[in-house]
Scaffold this motif. Structure first.
Motif, PDB file in Angstrom:
ATOM      1  N   PRO A  90      -7.443 -11.493  25.472  1.00 34.90           N
ATOM      2  CA  PRO A  90      -7.458 -11.261  24.018  1.00 34.90           C
ATOM      3  C   PRO A  90      -6.938  -9.876  23.666  1.00 34.90           C
ATOM      4  CG  PRO A  90      -9.670 -11.063  24.934  1.00 34.90           C
ATOM      5  CD  PRO A  90      -8.791 -11.546  26.053  1.00 34.90           C
ATOM      6  N   GLY A  91      -6.403  -9.768  22.473  1.00 33.61           N
ATOM      7  CA  GLY A  91      -6.028  -8.468  21.932  1.00 33.61           C
ATOM      8  C   GLY A  91      -4.697  -7.925  22.392  1.00 33.61           C
ATOM      9  N   ILE A  92      -3.848  -8.754  22.997  1.00 36.09           N
ATOM     10  CA  ILE A  92      -2.575  -8.248  23.507  1.00 36.09           C
ATOM     11  C   ILE A  92      -1.699  -7.729  22.373  1.00 36.09           C
ATOM     12  CG2 ILE A  92      -0.400  -8.935  24.592  1.00 36.09           C
ATOM     13  CD1 ILE A  92      -1.974 -10.788  26.399  1.00 36.09           C
ATOM     14  N   ALA A  93      -1.557  -8.512  21.305  1.00 37.42           N
ATOM     15  CA  ALA A  93      -0.678  -8.107  20.206  1.00 37.42           C
ATOM     16  C   ALA A  93      -1.189  -6.836  19.543  1.00 37.42           C
ATOM     17  CB  ALA A  93      -0.565  -9.235  19.179  1.00 37.42           C
ATOM     18  N   ARG A  94      -2.493  -6.718  19.396  1.00 42.51           N
ATOM     19  CA  ARG A  94      -3.047  -5.518  18.769  1.00 42.51           C
ATOM     20  C   ARG A  94      -2.796  -4.280  19.619  1.00 42.51           C
ATOM     21  NH1 ARG A  94      -8.724  -6.847  18.619  1.00 42.51           N
ATOM     22  NH2 ARG A  94      -8.321  -8.916  19.472  1.00 42.51           N
ATOM     23  N   ALA A  95      -2.973  -4.417  20.938  1.00 42.00           N
ATOM     24  CA  ALA A  95      -2.697  -3.287  21.830  1.00 42.00           C
ATOM     25  C   ALA A  95      -1.219  -2.940  21.820  1.00 42.00           C
ATOM     26  CB  ALA A  95      -3.157  -3.627  23.245  1.00 42.00           C
ATOM     27  N   ALA A  96      -0.362  -3.964  21.756  1.00 37.66           N
ATOM     28  CA  ALA A  96       1.079  -3.724  21.710  1.00 37.66           C
ATOM     29  C   ALA A  96       1.466  -2.976  20.441  1.00 37.66           C
ATOM     30  CB  ALA A  96       1.828  -5.053  21.798  1.00 37.66           C
ATOM     31  N   ALA A  97       0.897  -3.400  19.309  1.00 32.54           N
ATOM     32  CA  ALA A  97       1.199  -2.717  18.050  1.00 32.54           C
ATOM     33  C   ALA A  97       0.731  -1.267  18.092  1.00 32.54           C
ATOM     34  CB  ALA A  97       0.540  -3.457  16.890  1.00 32.54           C
ATOM     35  N   THR A  98      -0.405  -1.034  18.709  1.00 32.10           N
ATOM     36  CA  THR A  98      -0.902   0.338  18.836  1.00 32.10           C
ATOM     37  C   THR A  98       0.075   1.206  19.607  1.00 32.10           C
ATOM     38  OG1 THR A  98      -3.217  -0.338  18.670  1.00 32.10           O
ATOM     39  CG2 THR A  98      -2.765   1.740  19.787  1.00 32.10           C
ATOM     40  N   SER A  99       0.614   0.679  20.714  1.00 29.04           N
ATOM     41  CA  SER A  99       1.589   1.446  21.490  1.00 29.04           C
ATOM     42  C   SER A  99       2.850   1.708  20.676  1.00 29.04           C
ATOM     43  CB  SER A  99       1.934   0.705  22.784  1.00 29.04           C
ATOM     44  OG  SER A  99       0.849   0.749  23.688  1.00 29.04           O
ATOM     45  N   ALA A 100       3.298   0.706  19.908  1.00 31.57           N
ATOM     46  CA  ALA A 100       4.489   0.901  19.081  1.00 31.57           C
ATOM     47  C   ALA A 100       4.248   1.964  18.015  1.00 31.57           C
ATOM     48  CB  ALA A 100       4.894  -0.425  18.440  1.00 31.57           C
ATOM     49  N   LEU A 101       3.052   1.970  17.441  1.00 33.29           N
ATOM     50  CA  LEU A 101       2.737   2.995  16.449  1.00 33.29           C
ATOM     51  C   LEU A 101       2.683   4.377  17.081  1.00 33.29           C
ATOM     52  CD1 LEU A 101       0.025   1.046  14.441  1.00 33.29           C
ATOM     53  CD2 LEU A 101       2.277   1.728  13.605  1.00 33.29           C
ATOM     54  N   GLU A 102       2.140   4.477  18.280  1.00 31.14           N
ATOM     55  CA  GLU A 102       2.117   5.767  18.962  1.00 31.14           C
ATOM     56  C   GLU A 102       3.513   6.225  19.348  1.00 31.14           C
ATOM     57  OE1 GLU A 102      -0.681   5.064  22.100  1.00 31.14           O
ATOM     58  OE2 GLU A 102      -2.369   5.763  20.890  1.00 31.14           O
TER      59      GLU A 102
ATOM     60  N   ALA B  73     -12.274 -21.272   6.738  1.00 32.04           N
ATOM     61  CA  ALA B  73     -11.262 -20.265   7.086  1.00 32.04           C
ATOM     62  C   ALA B  73     -11.773 -19.358   8.203  1.00 32.04           C
ATOM     63  CB  ALA B  73     -10.880 -19.439   5.863  1.00 32.04           C
ATOM     64  N   VAL B  74     -12.625 -19.922   9.077  1.00 33.62           N
ATOM     65  CA  VAL B  74     -13.292 -19.139  10.104  1.00 33.62           C
ATOM     66  C   VAL B  74     -12.908 -19.661  11.479  1.00 33.62           C
ATOM     67  CG1 VAL B  74     -15.528 -18.479  11.078  1.00 33.62           C
ATOM     68  CG2 VAL B  74     -15.235 -18.631   8.599  1.00 33.62           C
ATOM     69  N   ALA B  75     -12.552 -18.739  12.389  1.00 35.83           N
ATOM     70  CA  ALA B  75     -12.309 -19.080  13.781  1.00 35.83           C
ATOM     71  C   ALA B  75     -13.290 -18.294  14.641  1.00 35.83           C
ATOM     72  CB  ALA B  75     -10.868 -18.751  14.185  1.00 35.83           C
ATOM     73  N   GLY B  76     -13.549 -18.789  15.852  1.00 37.75           N
ATOM     74  CA  GLY B  76     -14.433 -18.082  16.762  1.00 37.75           C
ATOM     75  C   GLY B  76     -13.882 -16.713  17.123  1.00 37.75           C
ATOM     76  N   PRO B  77     -14.735 -15.803  17.577  1.00 43.19           N
ATOM     77  CA  PRO B  77     -14.292 -14.428  17.860  1.00 43.19           C
ATOM     78  C   PRO B  77     -13.093 -14.342  18.788  1.00 43.19           C
ATOM     79  CG  PRO B  77     -16.681 -14.579  17.949  1.00 43.19           C
ATOM     80  CD  PRO B  77     -16.178 -15.984  17.790  1.00 43.19           C
ATOM     81  N   ARG B  78     -13.004 -15.194  19.789  1.00 42.77           N
ATOM     82  CA  ARG B  78     -11.887 -15.116  20.734  1.00 42.77           C
ATOM     83  C   ARG B  78     -10.590 -15.628  20.124  1.00 42.77           C
ATOM     84  NH1 ARG B  78     -12.876 -18.185  25.987  1.00 42.77           N
ATOM     85  NH2 ARG B  78     -11.106 -16.957  26.672  1.00 42.77           N
ATOM     86  N   TYR B  79     -10.697 -16.440  19.059  1.00 38.05           N
ATOM     87  CA  TYR B  79      -9.520 -17.127  18.529  1.00 38.05           C
ATOM     88  C   TYR B  79      -9.068 -16.585  17.175  1.00 38.05           C
ATOM     89  CZ  TYR B  79     -10.600 -20.528  22.158  1.00 38.05           C
ATOM     90  OH  TYR B  79     -10.845 -21.134  23.365  1.00 38.05           O
TER      91      TYR B  79
END
Length: 956
Positions: A478-490, A867-873
């Motif tokens: 989980p969280g790959i895209a968010r971590a990738a965006a963080t690196s791009a912002l840095e 409009a709710v998904a589980g935490p992992r999804y």
């Protein structure tokens, strides 16, 4: 001749007849044929020894002669059969089997793929030549084994499928128990490997069944017991990795110890099992934080290494696993420390660095030696490189060294780009590479590594998998895209960050949208390509055939072999998927179609912001940001929060909005504080970056929110200081949500209603079986039907069943559901609306997503948690609201939590009145939802934010 002598002689004749005349269908008699014949002949002769001929009964000699005649005739018949088979096939099975075994030994000695091919061919001949004979089952097991070994070396999926086909087809053959156990063990191993290759849970279930049945056929002193026990242990380890259930890991260790103990009792050791035991102990020790397991793993690895010659094929594997055990023991926090566990989005970080010491240096030595002893194209080499990268980075973190850092990066690159490695291994290696690079400030390299990983994500979820398996595969990290965006912002690239959030989130959603891309432009220029793509799309999106039918695809043979129907369907899906990718590649080569069916680029994102900005909200351990997409550019603004704070605020808010509390005015103080925090921390900074200050009397701008991760559970549209009369988002902008900009683009591109644009389907289930009744659902449905200007179909109570709803949906432009909804946090595609027949045939997210309702207009889900998904999804946005939009409804009105029944009815009344007014005035659905929210806050439920903020608009 005494009666005892006569009985003994008759027994001898019987033994001669039975053992001499038996064939391979009686494995015990065939195995001991010579012994039985000898014992029978000796018994028959001994019984008449010394007895005068006149004293023998008249039947005695004919009985013995008949038994010998039967045994001789059976022997001649068997010889004739083997001779004829030899003439037909050119050789006999035992010789081919011996050649296959010799070639396998030669392969392990020389690592020659040519000898591996020869072994497979020889075992195929052995199977052919022994049809109908005792060794037939054993040779099937040998062929499955050879195909499995070739797959492990070359990673050719066809070998694995062939192994499963051969093994599955031989399960019905008769033969000795030991041969059956061997076949089941090899088949279970092939199924386990295919599960690890594809993620298919059915393969894992079948592998466990095969392994357990194989062990049940053997006693613990049998020659094959250690092998079968070891292979079942490997299956149980895969089960643990799939489910996370520690009982599977414990069972894997128990089975491995049992196999090793059985071998020891017979006076030999299985080196591969001892290496595997080292790895199992490492996994359990690292997972449970148990230093005793890790110490035992290191000791076991050292003992095994001491008894291995450097030329042994298993020597590199032992070096590698010992290095992994040493690294895990070094990274384990010491007793009494309070070192926190890694957060889920950082789960790919597989190391903790405390100090440099001799064990870590030794781990590096072993890792380097292991790499020197494997060929570059061996798939296991990727794991060796990955471990080496982690050890080197650990040494660098403890004692910084530019050389070690460069070597660590080089090793991680080699693992991430290994030509024959499995996709999951390459994904993990890419994440480690990005983590090492980001930790050293090499943000550009980190972003490139993340882009490679995101490009691999769709390959984790093949079309051949069941939908639940596809979802499970996508969220393994989980969280790959968010971590990738963080690196791009840095790295100072907000536009690249937005693109990474688009490409790395909603992977399954993006694939479905790509399959539904309009082909009009392509058909006008390249009609042949469009026709081919349409044909493949139709096959890919077709529902699987019903059991016992062969209508899955044109080449299906399911009617001829029903047992193979699932295998044939998987093969067909895989072929169609490959064909789809090939066609897309050809289309992308055509001028003007470079972006066809692809997620949006930065330029296309900006083009979508002409009607209002898109605002991504991203929160990670490293930093948090809002990324505003406007026509004149993409910019970011920092948000001063953390994932822990977001989760805590979400917990407080949803506690206030829980059933039984949401309507309690006295319990809403914490909710108002959270809404104020949302304004100050998240929304206000984002709006300042996205919107210019507008005049107080002007129309409100429209904002599309794209929250990621834990932020997706917050009602951003309700942010503000409401009780104090301070600033609030509802007074500054109209808010809509979209899971991704790609989904927003698709919704905007959909054609107008193809049916009566005012026709409405109303579904009401006031008393669903097994669930709480909804007293206002019937009145709500009657109200909606009464306000409809066009034709209306009402399905209520027993008429509201899954098949009827699916039949009626394509006939109406509007759909209103007044019923319960149940989200499934572990398998979101099984989230469902509670219709009358929900217990047997629920209407699920998967059912709705599969519909093609292009031309529809609005879906109003007056149901809880739609409009709710589980935490992992959350980043995959798999819920009922996205399913209805994906099916073809551009606008969806849904809820983020459970609403009181009466409040849902009142809001629905206000909503339809607002829809009539705003649509007649040329305004959109979002404006109507916004107006109802403001009125509910101001007049209807002024002190109940959980009521007035519950409805959200998803769409353009």
């Amino acid at each position: 001749m005494s009666q005892w002598a006569q009985a003994l002689g008759a027994l001898g004749a019987l033994l001669m007849g039975v053992f001499g005349g038996a064939n391979w269908r009686f494995p015990f008699l065939e195995r001991y044929r010579i012994l039985g014949l000898g014992c029978g002949l000796l018994t028959w002769v001994a019984a008449e020894f010394g007895v005068p001929e006149d004293d023998r009964p008249p039947w005695y000699e004919p009985l013995g002669a008949g038994a010998m005649l039967l045994a001789g005739a059976a022997g001649l018949y068997r010889g004739h059969q083997w001779s004829r088979r030899g003439r037909e096939c050119g050789d006999d099975g035992p010789q081919h089997a011996a050649e296959g075994a010799a070639n396998l030994r030669l392969y392990f000695k020389r690592d020659s793929t040519a000898t591996l091919d020869a072994a497979v061919d020889a075992f195929r001949l052995a199977v052919r030549d022994t049809a109908g004979s005792g060794p037939h089952l054993r040779h099937h097991a040998d062929l499955v084994k050879a195909l499995r070994i070739r797959y492990e070396r070359l990673r050719n999926r066809a070998d694995l499928d062939d192994a499963v086909r051969v093994g599955g087809g031989a399960r019905s053959l008769r033969g000795p128990k030991a041969h059956r156990a061997l076949l089941l063990t090899e088949l279970g191993t092939a199924l386990r490997l295919r599960h690890e290759h594809t993620g298919a849970s059915t393969d894992l279930v079948q592998a466990r069944a095969c392994g357990r049945y194989a062990l049940a056929l053997l006693h613990d002193r049998h020659l094959y017991f250690p092998l079968c026990s070891s292979r079942l242990s490997a299956v149980l380890l895969s089960s643990y990795e799939h489910s996370g259930d520690p009982r599977d890991l414990d069972a894997a260790l128990t089975r491995m110890r049992s196999g090793i103990g059985s071998a020891a009792e017979r006076g030999y050791t299985r080196t591969a099992d001892e290496i595997r035991l080292c790895y199992l102990l490492t996994v359990r020790g690292r997972t449970a934080g148990n230093p005793h397991d890790l110490a035992e793993a290191v000791a076991q690895g050292r003992r095994t290494l001491e008894h291995l010659a450097p030329a042994d094929p298993l020597y590199p594997s032992c070096l590698h696993h010992l290095s992994v055990a040493l690294r895990a023991a070094h990274d384990l926090p010491t007793a009494g420390t309070d070192e926190p566990r890694a957060r889920p989005e950082a789960a790919h970080r597989t190391y903790r660095i405390r100090r440099a010491d001799p064990p870590l240096e030794e781990a590096e030595t072993f890792a380097r030696q292991a790499l020197l002893r494997v060929a570059d194209d061996v798939p296991e080499g990727a794991r060796y490189h990955l471990n080496h990268a982690l050890v080197l980075h650990g040494l660098h973190r403890a004692e910084p060294s530019a050389d070690r850092l460069e070597r660590a990066l080089r090793a991680a690159r080699a693992a991430a780009r290994h030509p024959t490695a499995e996709v999951p291994t390459r994904v993990r290696a890419g994440l480690v590479l990005s983590d090492i690079a980001a930790g050293q400030g090499l943000h550009a390299e980190a972003v490139e590594a993340f882009e490679d990983v995101i490009g691999l994500l769709p390959r984790l979820a093949s079309h051949e998998l069941a939908r639940a398996d596809q979802e499970q595969q996508i969220v393994r990290w989980p969280g790959i895209a968010r971590a990738a965006a963080t690196s791009a912002l840095e790295a100072g690239e907000p536009a690249r960050a937005a693109v990474l959030l688009e490409h790395g989130r909603g992977v399954l959603l993006a694939r479905t949208l790509a399959q539904r891309t309009d082909l009009g432009a392509l058909r006008a220029v390249h009609p042949r390509l469009a026709g081919e793509l349409e044909d493949v799309r139709r096959q890919l999106t077709a529902p699987p055939p019903a059991p016992g039918t062969g209508s899955g695809h044109p080449k299906s043979h399911a009617q001829e072999s029903p047992a193979r129907a699932p295998e044939l369907l998987r093969q067909a899906r895989r072929e169609q998927e490959e064909r789809w990718e090939q066609l897309l590649q050809r289309i992308h080569e055509q001028p003007g179609f470079e972006d066809f069916a692809r997620p949006p680029t930065a330029a296309r994102l900006r083009a979508q912001s002409t009607r209002g900005p898109l605002i991504y909200l991203n929160v990670t351990d490293r930093r948090s940001d809002a990324i505003a997409v406007t026509p004149d550019g993409i910019r970011s603004v920092p948000l001063h929060t953390t994932p822990e704070e977001v989760e805590e605020q979400t917990r407080v808010l949803h506690g206030c909005f829980a059933p039984g509390v949401v309507a309690d005015v006295g319990a809403q103080d914490p909710a108002y504080r959270v809404l104020g925090w949302m304004w100050d921390t998240l929304v206000a900074p984002a709006l300042d970056a996205a919107l210019p200050r507008q005049a107080a009397e002007g129309p409100l701008p429209h904002v599309w929110w794209v929250p990621t991760g834990p932020l997706a559970a917050l009602p951003l549209h309700a942010a503000g200081h409401h009780r104090e009369g301070g600033p609030a988002l509802v007074d500054r902008a109209i808010s809509s949500y979209t899971p991704t900009a790609h989904a927003l683009m698709a919704a905007r591109a959909r054609p107008g209603p193809r049916t009566d644009q005012d026709s409405r389907l109303v579904v009401a289930v006031p008393a669903p079986p097994g669930a709480r009744p909804l007293s206002s659902a019937a009145r709500e449905a009657e109200f909606v039907r009464g306000r409809a200007p066009g034709a209306t179909t009402l399905l209520a109570d027993t008429a509201a069943v899954r098949d009827r709803v699916l039949e009626e949906l394509p006939r109406h432009a509007w759909a209103h559901f007044a019923c319960h909804a149940v989200p499934d946090p572990k398998a979101p595609s099984r989230s469902r609306l509670l219709l009358h027949d929900h217990a047997g045939t629920p209407l699920t997210v998967a059912d709705v997503s599969a519909l093609d309702l292009r031309g529809s207009r609005l879906a109003y889900l007056s149901a809880c948690d739609t409009a709710v998904a589980g935490p992992r999804y959350r980043d995959e946005a798999i819920h009922l609201a996205s399913a209805f939009q994906l099916a073809g409804f551009p606008h969806v009105i849904s809820t983020l939590w459970q609403l009181p029944d009466r409040a849902a009815y009142v809001l629905a009344q206000e909503m339809y009145q607002a829809l009539e007014e705003h649509l007649a005035a040329g305004e959109g659905v979002a404006a109507a939802v916004h107006a109802v929210t403001r009125r509910a806050r101001r007049e209807m439920f002024p002190r109940l934010p959980g009521v007035w903020a519950a409805l959200v608009h998803v769409g353009p």
